[in-house]
Design an enzyme around this catalytic site. Structure first.
Site, short mmCIF file in Angstrom:
data_model
loop_
_atom_site.label_atom_id
_atom_site.label_comp_id
_atom_site.label_asym_id
_atom_site.label_seq_id
_atom_site.Cartn_x
_atom_site.Cartn_y
_atom_site.Cartn_z
N ASP A 79 0.79 -1.23 0.00
CA ASP A 79 0.00 0.00 0.00
C ASP A 79 0.82 1.28 0.00
O ASP A 79 0.27 2.37 -0.08
CB ASP A 79 -0.95 0.00 1.21
CG ASP A 79 -0.20 -0.32 2.49
OD1 ASP A 79 0.90 -0.92 2.41
OD2 ASP A 79 -0.68 0.05 3.56
N LEU A 80 2.11 1.13 0.08
CA LEU A 80 2.94 2.34 0.13
C LEU A 80 3.71 2.46 -1.17
O LEU A 80 4.31 1.50 -1.64
CB LEU A 80 3.94 2.26 1.28
CG LEU A 80 3.65 3.02 2.55
CD1 LEU A 80 4.83 2.90 3.48
CD2 LEU A 80 3.33 4.47 2.27
N ASP A 81 3.76 3.66 -1.69
CA ASP A 81 4.52 3.87 -2.91
C ASP A 81 5.98 3.52 -2.69
O ASP A 81 6.58 2.78 -3.46
CB ASP A 81 4.36 5.35 -3.34
CG ASP A 81 4.88 5.55 -4.74
OD1 ASP A 81 4.91 4.56 -5.50
OD2 ASP A 81 5.25 6.68 -5.07
N GLU A 82 6.51 4.08 -1.64
CA GLU A 82 7.89 3.77 -1.27
C GLU A 82 7.85 3.31 0.18
O GLU A 82 7.46 4.07 1.06
CB GLU A 82 8.76 5.02 -1.39
CG GLU A 82 8.91 5.50 -2.83
CD GLU A 82 9.11 7.01 -2.91
OE1 GLU A 82 8.95 7.70 -1.87
OE2 GLU A 82 9.40 7.49 -4.01
#
Lengths: 282, 282, 282, 282
Positions: free
Chosen positions: D224-227
């Site tokens: 769920d996190l871009d980075e």
């Protein structure tokens, strides 16, 4: 324009030097792409590194014109096509980290130089050199055979028209006579930040003293200096919970990085020598 | 020789530039002490910084000769005596760390520039400026008075013949019109390593993301760029047990160091601008 | 919970130490917030730093319980409320950069410690101390009066119940007798990266050798060691076009940064000593 | 004592945790050698990493006792013999610098982990893996076959009982479903200092903006996190005369160094995750 050239020049300072060079270059239709200059205020020595382009391809004539123009200043001139690589012979013993790094970067094109041969006093690293397609020569050495072995190394330097010798963790002390034959042409990696712990096992000494930063130093080898002129250094922060072995591992990392950088600077004619210190146009 | 000069020059690249400069300088009896040159391969822009000595003291004639010689290249020339300092006006709000550092280094002679006045939208830092014997002017600002206040700042720039404006944690956004009046002359310290966390409280954002290194960036302020051309950056390693407040404290340290370095580079004419990036002859 | 405490503890290693501490703390209703531990594998010395919260405010009883529980191990225990600051006396001569930095960070609350007095052998820096509202005492010294002067310093240490003495470019050599009175309590800033250039003017030596990185070292002062246990070090990259004066200026910067960090670590009880090296729970 | 163990533990904070662990360990005759602890003040999460020695070799019983003692706190416990290595599968595409570095350090014993297999979507790096005697599996992938290919990777993870997956310049985007299967177990090297330039060719973007420092970031990959959460970062200073290609070369150097460090930290159970940030007991 079709040709790029690298010019380096060192001489006593005085008015008209940059103009003298510029006059000659322009006469050969050159356009200067990058130029770095430094005059050492104490030694009054003028250092110049110039990259230029020209359609002219008569290197010999250009060099002669430069020398002629500046001859009264005991000038040291180097001029070469930028795409004609410097050539270095690499000397190793058994530790592979510096050799692996040099050859890996060489393969990638990061290090723009030629390595015609790797020389060792042991057969250990033959597979490394051969994997990269580089000839590997074993020249064993003992106290008795040092003179002969060094002569053989010099013979290789001569045969391969090598510009320099890189000691990539070569664990033998070279004789003063050998070093004197190759002034400003032997690069060593010292396993310590200079000035550093003297003697053996510097990382263990660093551990005992609880230093918070360790480092390594690449330098020219000279006959008369204990530790020659420094070309490049780097460091890394460490902490109390690093064992002496951890420091050795980190040391390997710094050593290979520093040596490769120093060799790259040498390969691009960026290193000048004034007395015991270097001028590095990075 | 009695006079040292600093020459910087930027123009379209082409053959004969270095020779052109050298010809002119030699005609004025100059000896070049330090010269750095770089030609941007994409923009084909030539940048030169030269420090030279000569007994001649006719700056105006020298500059005219240079422009004349290179006039066909739309050259930008700056020539000044090395001992005539650049002058910058410092703008602050309430935070004192950057101002303290600038004035302290200025006092020590590390920063070779003149600071004729410190300007602020608050009276808070008056004691700092006065302790160093530098006039302090308060120019309060609101949304309604911004235009007038900026005009007053520009008036000070003009009165004091300031070469630059340093935003030392000046917490106001300057109008595009203001910035457009002072191209390449406004230096800001950005409280983040660029590209960085957007918006307010970057150190708190850094803390939330658990970054392992934080930094700061000094850059030119431009009307049309969100974050202008970078002059200098630095970083420091941090760890999970640093609170957001710890990061703020470390940030202060990096900010003052980076801004002071950038101002020092500017003060010595070491910074050139090509499009959105700088050339820094450090 | 209303009270935070800082506990440090050093003793011979053995099973049950952490449990022993945890038992005692829990008996006093404590919750451990942060705990760092290290056992030196060679010296077999156990070091522990614990920050905990409890409603209990009987420090004396807690400390007694800890000592009782671990008494068979010749334990060294320090326990204090986290909001009761360490107290250090700062010794200076004429150079102000370290003192300015310490007092500035102290003012900002970055350095959580008390500075009851600044002592100097000269009157030069009185304005700096007074600006920050800190008493300034001049104790001149000559070879003949050293014993008396040092006694006066020790008297101040005693009067102010100082935990430590910070030598912020104090240019006098303290006698072995003095140092022996304050083991692990005197912090010095050494103007070189240790191991470093010996003797005077290290930055000039660094310049002559053309080092590419310079540094500084904060260390404990000991009677029997030439250069005591290292607390903190830092470095900065330099280049051939930096003059010796430039190196001195950069050195000032590193010195103040390193000393302030070391003092901050000391102030928060993060530094342990094992033989000639430190354990630093940063 | 014959056995060393590594224990990590994460749970809601509260009094008695360290005592609880210490009680259990002592009951098993353990001596704690190294212990690091951190409680996140916002999340109120307690993290503990302990290395201890004991003659007892019943890991299962020890782990059960720990869980039993702390069960009310929804504890996450990991306990293993220190000499039983973590196992990671390495995923690569065509770039070899990270793989070479990981395998080289693995060979030297710097990275204490097992690499049962290297997986790639291309056959290019087979010789590298085979030179180090590590099986190499090619799993080609297209948009259509992604699901199947990822299933095959998960199958390998399962077969080899891998603790983690290292993306050593694996140029494919993994599906959220895949990432969700391996929370906190996928490590990626991001070719930029985060927060960084978005999109392709970050080193070219860095060159265009004239950044003075470039970096790289190793992070966990999350669905769920871009980075994802940052594990390790490092940087290097660059200058205006470095071409975009030079930056790419330096980037390779930072990438391999940062990824290897991150993998080493993971291999020694030094990395904890709290929300989107890591706790790293370095």
């Amino acid at each position: 324009m079709s040709n790029q050239y690298l010019l380096t020049l060192q001489c006593l300072d005085g008015p008209g030097l940059i103009k003298g060079v510029a006059d000659v270059l322009l006469a050969y239709g050159a356009n200067i792409v990058e130029q770095a200059q430094f005059t050492d205020p104490e030694a009054q020595l003028f250092c110049l590194r110039t990259r230029f382009e020209t359609d002219n391809d008569d290197v010999i004539a250009m060099r002669a014109s430069l020398v002629e123009r500046l001859t009264h200043r005991e000038v040291a001139v180097s001029l070469r096509r930028a795409d004609v690589n410097r050539r270095v012979i690499v000397l190793v013993s058994k530790a592979d980290h510096c050799l692996e790094d040099l050859l890996y970067r060489h393969k990638l094109g990061e290090l723009r130089l030629d390595i015609p041969v790797v020389v060792s006093n042991h057969d250990t690293l033959r597979p490394v050199a051969e994997r990269y397609g580089i000839p590997f020569v074993v020249l064993p050495v003992t106290a008795e055979t040092r003179r002969t072995q060094e002569a053989a190394i010099l013979q290789l330097v001569s045969e391969h028209a090598a510009d320099g010798v890189v000691l990539a963790r070569y664990m033998q002390i070279l004789s003063d006579e050998f070093c004197a034959q190759l002034p400003k042409r032997i690069i060593n990696i010292h396993h310590s930040f200079l000035p550093g712990f003297k003697g053996a096992r510097p990382y263990h000494q660093a551990h005992e003293r609880g230093v918070k930063i360790i480092g390594a130093t690449a330098h020219f080898v000279t006959a008369d200096l204990d530790e020659g002129p420094i070309i490049e250094q780097d460091v890394q922060r460490v902490a109390h919970n690093y064992s002496a072995d951890d420091l050795v591992a980190i040391g390997r990392d710094i050593e290979r990085r520093v040596l490769s950088r120093a060799v790259g600077l040498f390969a691009e004619d960026r290193v000048f020598l004034i007395g015991s210190r270097t001028i590095v146009f990075a």
